[in-house]
Motif scaffolding. Structure first.
Motif, short mmCIF file in Angstrom:
data_model
loop_
_atom_site.label_atom_id
_atom_site.label_comp_id
_atom_site.label_asym_id
_atom_site.label_seq_id
_atom_site.Cartn_x
_atom_site.Cartn_y
_atom_site.Cartn_z
N UNK A 158 0.84 -1.20 0.00
CA UNK A 158 0.00 0.00 0.00
C UNK A 158 0.87 1.25 0.00
N UNK A 159 0.56 2.18 -0.88
CA UNK A 159 1.42 3.34 -1.12
C UNK A 159 0.81 4.61 -0.53
N UNK A 160 1.67 5.62 -0.43
CA UNK A 160 1.25 6.97 -0.09
C UNK A 160 1.95 7.92 -1.06
N UNK A 161 1.40 9.10 -1.24
CA UNK A 161 1.97 10.03 -2.22
C UNK A 161 1.69 11.47 -1.80
N UNK A 162 2.79 12.20 -1.59
CA UNK A 162 2.65 13.62 -1.24
C UNK A 162 2.34 14.49 -2.45
N UNK A 163 2.38 13.88 -3.67
CA UNK A 163 2.11 14.60 -4.92
C UNK A 163 3.05 15.80 -5.08
N UNK A 164 4.33 15.48 -5.07
CA UNK A 164 5.35 16.51 -5.20
C UNK A 164 5.54 16.92 -6.65
N UNK A 165 5.94 18.16 -6.86
CA UNK A 165 6.18 18.68 -8.20
C UNK A 165 7.48 18.16 -8.79
N UNK A 166 7.59 18.26 -10.11
CA UNK A 166 8.75 17.71 -10.82
C UNK A 166 10.06 18.32 -10.34
N UNK A 167 10.08 19.62 -10.13
CA UNK A 167 11.31 20.27 -9.70
C UNK A 167 11.77 19.77 -8.34
N UNK A 168 10.82 19.49 -7.45
CA UNK A 168 11.18 19.00 -6.12
C UNK A 168 11.66 17.55 -6.16
N UNK A 169 11.38 16.84 -7.24
CA UNK A 169 11.79 15.44 -7.36
C UNK A 169 13.14 15.27 -8.04
N UNK A 170 13.73 16.35 -8.49
CA UNK A 170 15.11 16.30 -9.00
C UNK A 170 16.01 15.80 -7.86
N UNK A 171 16.79 14.72 -8.06
CA UNK A 171 17.59 14.17 -6.97
C UNK A 171 18.50 15.19 -6.29
N UNK A 172 19.06 16.10 -7.05
CA UNK A 172 19.94 17.11 -6.45
C UNK A 172 19.15 18.18 -5.71
N UNK A 173 17.82 18.12 -5.77
CA UNK A 173 16.97 18.99 -4.97
C UNK A 173 16.42 18.24 -3.76
N UNK A 174 16.08 16.97 -3.95
CA UNK A 174 15.60 16.17 -2.82
C UNK A 174 16.64 16.15 -1.71
N UNK A 175 17.89 16.05 -2.09
CA UNK A 175 18.95 16.25 -1.13
C UNK A 175 19.26 17.74 -1.12
#
Length: 536
Positions: A158-175
């Motif tokens: 079972x999953x959950x999803x914060x529905x984050x935007x594409x820019x926030x999902x850039x790996x160098x932004x997630x960190x």
């Protein structure tokens, strides 16, 4: 520069706070409780009848596989286990935990079940068993049914999803990589935005994503499997899950392997793991420098003529790339300083990644100041959600932005390779829900049936942190250190490393296999050297 499929998968699942650590002395029985099949009630015995599995409707995983778990050994079975969303409300809503199993092919040798506990937070145990199942079955010789699972929030569970935007999902932004001057303003804004999205969209499932619930889910799985005890091979973050399980349910543990452990300090938990990655990169980078300066490297992969020149070249190159915008005028990705640092930090996990990282460094070095096209593979919003939720839900994080800024300034000076990222602000600083309880303190109370295995130069879970886990366990544990670099030891980096590291890794593999198949641990903490000889 294109990434291979395996590297894309690794980067996608390593996520925001990816965790990660000579030869074994003559093995002796760890303790009567750990080593003897006749030791105490409930200890599994070789040749035991396979228990029934109430609540688990097994089926062939290959049916409708659609390539999700490519390489899964034939005969692997899958099932879904229903567990309470909230263990305080056992009759309320349930969530599904995806489980996979490879049965022992030697019933007379079968001792019980070996649970593979995945890392992350956010890694799939079903995927790991698909990749490591054949090797693990060969090593253990039919001693166990091999079982793993996708923790709640992961993969087929079972999953959950914060529905984050594409820019926030850039790996160098997630960190949260600071800007070139060390400013964390962008990271603060992004972290606050992510925390607000999770509060708005994450829901009950996201709020249930904790180490404590994963431990409860494992106990539910044990009962569903009908086993009185479990053995385990836990990896990376999974070692913390395994340690907490061993603390909460010591009488339910048989042979317990913790591979690449972090510091279990209950006051910091994941915040401490992340901060430790600064010095861990310093420990590991010289391995890459030696590789990248070796005379046998071709022109596409030889970064410098001398190993001691590789680090200053990398630092200078990253500083120059700090002036490059993330996107070109036509919207295409470009190699920036933080993207280069991000690739570096991930490449240190395995010698197998050195070649591609070196090629990228050489390309940027020789670009003559021109932008280098580059895209990091994106992370899915659901994958990012589970990783953040676990670490933010587990423990209180500081709220003070000035405190994070101060820590970044100091860390950038001490550890320029990681430029302050490991101590920078994260969404946890703005998390809306506070932890329901205190993290578990690991102690020496319990059976002496834990074997730790740890690389000396682990870029994710450094040796110094693993020593804290070893200290917490006291006489419950023995630790096998490995004079090698990379993250993950058993059945892992040794096969892809240089000859010296292969010998050290093979030594560690023998120690783990011996423990899993006979219950015997080293008489004391030991070190597997590159010479492959035994040393205390």
């Amino acid at each position: 520069m294109a990434l291979t499929t395996s590297q894309v998968s690794t980067k996608r699942k390593a996520l925001l706070f990816a965790l990660a650590t000579a030869t074994v002395a003559t093995a002796v029985a760890a303790s009567p409780a750990a080593a003897s099949p006749a030791a105490g009630p409930g200890t599994p015995k070789a040749g035991t009848t396979r228990p029934t599995t109430p609540g688990l409707d097994w089926h062939d995983c290959q049916a409708g596989l659609d390539g999700t778990h490519d390489g899964m050994p034939g005969g692997t079975e899958c099932a879904t286990l229903a567990v309470p969303l909230d263990y305080g409300k056992p009759d309320g809503r349930t969530v599904g935990i995806a489980v996979s199993r490879i049965r022992s092919d030697k019933p007379t040798a079968r001792r019980g079940t070996l649970l593979v506990i995945p890392g992350g937070p956010g890694s799939s145990g079903v995927d790991r068993l698909a990749r490591k199942g054949e090797a693990l079955r060969k090593e253990t010789g039919g001693t166990y049914d091999l079982v793993s699972f996708d923790p709640r929030g992961v993969g087929d569970s079972t999953r959950a999803d914060c529905k984050l935007g594409a820019d926030d999902l850039e790996p160098a932004h997630l960190r949260s990589w600071p800007r070139a001057d060390g400013d964390i303003g962008d990271s603060v804004a992004r972290s606050r935005r992510i925390a607000e999205a999770c509060a708005r969209n994450g829901g009950e499932v996201m709020r249930s994503l904790t180490t404590a619930n994963e431990v409860r889910d494992i106990e539910s799985l044990r009962r569903a499997l009908g086993e009185e005890k479990l053995s385990a091979w836990a990896i990376s973050y999974g070692t913390y899950v395994g340690a907490v399980y061993a603390q909460k349910y010591p009488e339910r543990t048989d042979r317990w392997v913790l591979d690449s452990s972090g510091d279990p300090d209950p006051g910091r938990v994941a915040r401490g793991w992340l901060a430790n990655m600064s010095a861990a990169a310093d420990d590991r980078f010289p391995d890459f420098a030696r590789w990248a300066a070796a005379p046998e490297r071709d022109a596409k992969h030889r970064v410098a003529a001398r190993a001691e020149d590789v680090r200053p070249l990398f630092l200078s190159l990253a500083k120059r790339l700090d002036g490059v915008p993330e996107r070109s005028a036509d919207g295409k990705g470009q190699l920036t300083g933080n993207r280069l640092r991000m690739v570096m930090q991930q490449a240190l996990y395995s010698d197998a990644a050195f070649e591609q990282f070196a090629a990228l460094v050489v390309t940027a070095r020789d670009a003559g100041g021109k932008p280098v096209p580059y895209e990091l593979p994106s992370v899915s919003s659901a994958d990012a959600t589970v990783n953040m939720a676990v670490v933010c839900n587990d423990v209180h994080w500081p709220r003070s932005v000035p405190e994070y800024a101060r820590d970044v300034r100091a860390d950038r000076i001490r550890h320029p390779l990681t430029a302050g990222m490991p101590v920078s602000v994260t969404p946890c600083a703005f998390w809306k829900d506070r932890p329901a309880g205190k993290p578990t303190r690991i102690t020496s109370d319990g059976p002496s049936n834990v074997l730790m295995v740890q690389s000396l130069r682990d870029p994710a879970t450094p040796y110094r942190g693993a020593l804290k886990m070893r200290e917490a366990f006291g006489e419950r544990a023995r630790m096998v250190g490995v004079d090698a670099g990379g993250h993950g030891v058993y059945l892992g980096n040794a096969a892809r490393a240089g000859e010296d590291s292969k010998r050290a890794g093979a030594c560690a593999d023998r120690a783990v296999t011996t423990f899993l198949t006979t219950g015997q641990r080293p008489a004391s903490d030991t070190l597997c050297t590159t010479a492959g000889t035994e040393s205390k």
